[in-house]
Design an enzyme around this catalytic site. Structure first.
Site, short mmCIF file in Angstrom:
data_model
loop_
_atom_site.label_atom_id
_atom_site.label_comp_id
_atom_site.label_asym_id
_atom_site.label_seq_id
_atom_site.Cartn_x
_atom_site.Cartn_y
_atom_site.Cartn_z
N GLY A 210 1.09 -0.97 -0.28
CA GLY A 210 -0.39 -0.11 -0.39
C GLY A 210 0.82 1.19 0.26
O GLY A 210 1.79 1.44 0.06
N GLY B 36 2.33 1.22 3.95
CA GLY B 36 3.71 0.80 3.79
C GLY B 36 4.93 0.24 2.80
O GLY B 36 6.00 0.10 3.46
N SER C 251 -5.85 7.36 12.09
CA SER C 251 -6.75 8.41 10.99
C SER C 251 -7.52 9.41 11.36
O SER C 251 -7.29 9.03 12.26
CB SER C 251 -7.58 7.91 9.85
OG SER C 251 -8.58 8.65 9.70
N SER C 252 -7.28 10.65 11.15
CA SER C 252 -7.48 11.84 11.89
C SER C 252 -9.21 11.83 11.71
O SER C 252 -9.42 12.55 12.22
CB SER C 252 -7.08 12.81 10.68
OG SER C 252 -7.80 13.01 9.17
N CYS C 253 -9.35 10.90 11.22
CA CYS C 253 -11.08 11.16 10.99
C CYS C 253 -12.28 9.87 12.36
O CYS C 253 -12.98 9.95 12.43
CB CYS C 253 -11.91 9.64 9.76
SG CYS C 253 -11.48 8.23 9.82
N TYR D 134 -15.14 4.07 9.88
CA TYR D 134 -14.38 3.30 9.56
C TYR D 134 -13.14 3.58 10.85
O TYR D 134 -12.58 2.74 11.41
CB TYR D 134 -13.58 3.73 7.88
CG TYR D 134 -12.02 4.17 8.04
CD1 TYR D 134 -10.68 3.39 7.37
CD2 TYR D 134 -10.84 5.11 8.43
CE1 TYR D 134 -9.90 3.19 7.41
CE2 TYR D 134 -9.83 5.21 7.87
CZ TYR D 134 -9.14 4.44 8.22
OH TYR D 134 -7.41 4.44 7.34
N LYS E 200 -10.99 1.96 12.97
CA LYS E 200 -9.62 2.31 13.92
C LYS E 200 -9.47 3.04 15.11
O LYS E 200 -8.71 2.73 15.71
CB LYS E 200 -9.45 4.09 12.90
CG LYS E 200 -9.25 3.70 11.78
CD LYS E 200 -7.37 2.64 11.99
CE LYS E 200 -7.34 2.41 10.06
NZ LYS E 200 -6.19 1.71 10.22
N ASN F 276 -4.67 13.53 5.76
CA ASN F 276 -4.75 13.05 5.04
C ASN F 276 -3.28 13.03 4.43
O ASN F 276 -2.81 13.65 4.41
CB ASN F 276 -5.65 14.00 4.24
CG ASN F 276 -6.37 14.03 4.84
OD1 ASN F 276 -7.36 13.72 5.48
ND2 ASN F 276 -7.96 14.39 3.74
N HIS G 64 -9.20 9.32 -2.59
CA HIS G 64 -9.47 10.18 -1.96
C HIS G 64 -8.78 11.39 -3.10
O HIS G 64 -8.64 11.22 -3.74
CB HIS G 64 -8.08 10.32 -1.24
CG HIS G 64 -8.34 9.90 0.54
ND1 HIS G 64 -8.04 8.10 -0.03
CD2 HIS G 64 -8.79 9.62 1.34
CE1 HIS G 64 -8.70 7.57 1.84
NE2 HIS G 64 -8.96 8.48 1.93
P1 GDP Z 1 -12.23 13.21 3.42
O1 GDP Z 1 -11.18 13.37 4.11
O2 GDP Z 1 -12.30 11.68 4.45
O3 GDP Z 1 -13.75 14.09 3.86
O4 GDP Z 1 -12.24 12.51 2.35
P2 GDP Z 1 -11.86 12.81 0.59
O5 GDP Z 1 -10.19 12.21 0.39
O6 GDP Z 1 -12.36 11.58 -0.12
O7 GDP Z 1 -12.65 13.72 0.39
C1 GDP Z 1 -11.57 15.92 0.68
C2 GDP Z 1 -13.09 16.76 0.11
O8 GDP Z 1 -12.79 16.30 -1.16
C3 GDP Z 1 -14.68 16.74 0.18
O9 GDP Z 1 -15.05 17.54 0.48
C4 GDP Z 1 -14.84 16.00 -1.27
O10 GDP Z 1 -15.90 16.19 -1.72
C5 GDP Z 1 -13.73 16.66 -1.70
N1 GDP Z 1 -13.60 16.19 -3.69
C6 GDP Z 1 -13.50 17.33 -4.22
N2 GDP Z 1 -13.47 16.39 -5.86
C7 GDP Z 1 -12.91 14.50 -5.23
C8 GDP Z 1 -12.70 13.84 -6.33
O11 GDP Z 1 -13.23 13.38 -6.94
N3 GDP Z 1 -12.25 12.70 -5.00
C9 GDP Z 1 -12.51 13.12 -3.69
N4 GDP Z 1 -12.77 11.19 -3.03
N5 GDP Z 1 -13.39 13.71 -3.25
C10 GDP Z 1 -13.25 14.67 -3.53
#
Ligand code: GDP
Length: 311
Positions: A15, A18, A109-111, A138, A142, A167, A181
């Site tokens: 990953g 890792g 994770s920060s979530c 998730y 965690k 992130n 992400h």
């Molecule tokens: P989070 O940090 O757990 O919310 O995860 P993400 O990295 O998937 O998303 C972060 C933010 O980016 C959220 O507000 C999404 O709506 C926004 N975002 C904008 N465009 C995208 C996309 O194409 N993919 C993802 N995953 N998030 C997006």
């Protein structure tokens, strides 16, 4: 301190996290790294994991294996995110203790923090309020992993530590548009939009949420320092200390890639929490600092994407 010849098991070595840990440990001269491909060892399989630990008896365990994904995957598949992560971490943490690992590093994770935690988020915010619904499953998994490490520490004196990264992005990130992400998704979308000479790039949500982005090589350097110097069951945050809005991130990525179309916002997709910036005072006090500025990290990740992913 870690002995350079100690047997270190990196779970999840294929990953993004890792593989960065393997690169970092190798570059620091650690010579006894233990890995297993998924086809040889399914970490969700309790008896297979117990057998593996009984045979190998690693001295140090880094648990970087997890089912991970972006906001959409987390929102759509809570059952898998909860069950698979609980299975993996229960098996690995328990076997590590039972087969004598002297240290374990669990990656969270920060979530795990409440949706409306104070910003920047201190470690003490854990379990102080309701979670963000899009990734609650998730986060609960965690949090259970953190509590299991703390339980082994309290009940049996185990040196099991829990690290909460912000992130992350970098080489070996997931570029699948449904499950990735935001940073990896926008990198790919902007690259493809440029190739097609599109006039617009569709970005999810409102663009207003703020996120902190850390290059995975910086996380790896922090983890090695924590393995060597941090022996507390209290969780510790890893981040760069700065955040940007999703709109600013999209603009930065378009700049790096050279896409000059318009950004269009898809309000049917969720925003997630409004902000997720970690308080990293505890880690900075140990003498660590991040070394990869976001723009450089995005450019480097784009190079990796072009070589390894883009067709
Ligand atoms: P989070 O940090 O757990 O919310 O995860 P993400 O990295 O998937 O998303 C972060 C933010 O980016 C959220 O507000 C999404 O709506 C926004 N975002 C904008 N465009 C995208 C996309 O194409 N993919 C993802 N995953 N998030 C997006």
């Amino acid at each position: 301190m870690l002995d350079k010849s100690e047997k270190i098991f990196v779970a999840g070595h294929r990953g993004m996290v890792g593989s960065a840990l393997i690169r970092r440990l190798e570059s620091e001269g650690f010579s006894n790294l233990l890995v297993r491909d998924r086809s040889k060892l399914d970490l969700r399989d309790e008896s297979a994991v117990a057998k593996f630990f009984a045979e190998e008896k690693p001295a140090v365990v880094i648990l970087a294996a997890a089912k991970v994904g972006g906001i959409k995957a987390n929102n759509d598949f809570p059952v898998e995110f909860l069950l698979e992560n609980l299975r993996i971490q229960n098996n690995v943490i328990r076997s590590a203790y039972e087969h004598g690992a002297r240290k374990l590093l669990f990656l969270g994770s920060s979530c795990i923090y409440p949706k409306l935690a104070p910003q920047p988020i201190p470690e003490t915010a854990l379990l102080s309020g309701p979670l963000e619904p899009t990734n609650e499953a998730y986060a609960i998994a965690k949090i259970a992993g953190i509590k299991l490490c703390q339980a082994y520490a309290r009940q049996h004196g185990a040196n099991f530590i829990s690290v909460m990264p912000t992130n992350l992005y970098g080489p070996n990130d997931n570029f699948d548009l449904e499950t990735s992400h935001v940073l990896a998704a926008l990198l790919r979308k902007a690259h493809e939009a440029k190739g097609r000479k599109d006039s617009e790039l569709i970005v999810w949500g409102s663009g207003k949420p703020r996120r902190e982005f850390l290059h995975v090589d910086d996380l790896a350097s922090a983890c090695v320092l924590l393995l060597e110097q941090y022996d507390s069951p209290e969780i510790i945050n890893v981040g760069c200390g700065e955040d940007i809005s999703i709109r600013e991130l999209a603009e930065l990525i378009c700049d790096v890639i050279g896409f000059d179309g318009e950004l269009t916002w898809d309000a049917s997709k969720p925003d997630g929490p409004p902000r997720k910036l970690l308080d990293v005072t505890k880690l900075l006090d140990l003498g660590w600092k991040p070394s990869i500025p976001l723009q450089d990290g995005i450019a480097q990740t784009y190079e990796w994407f072009l070589t390894n992913y883009a067709r």
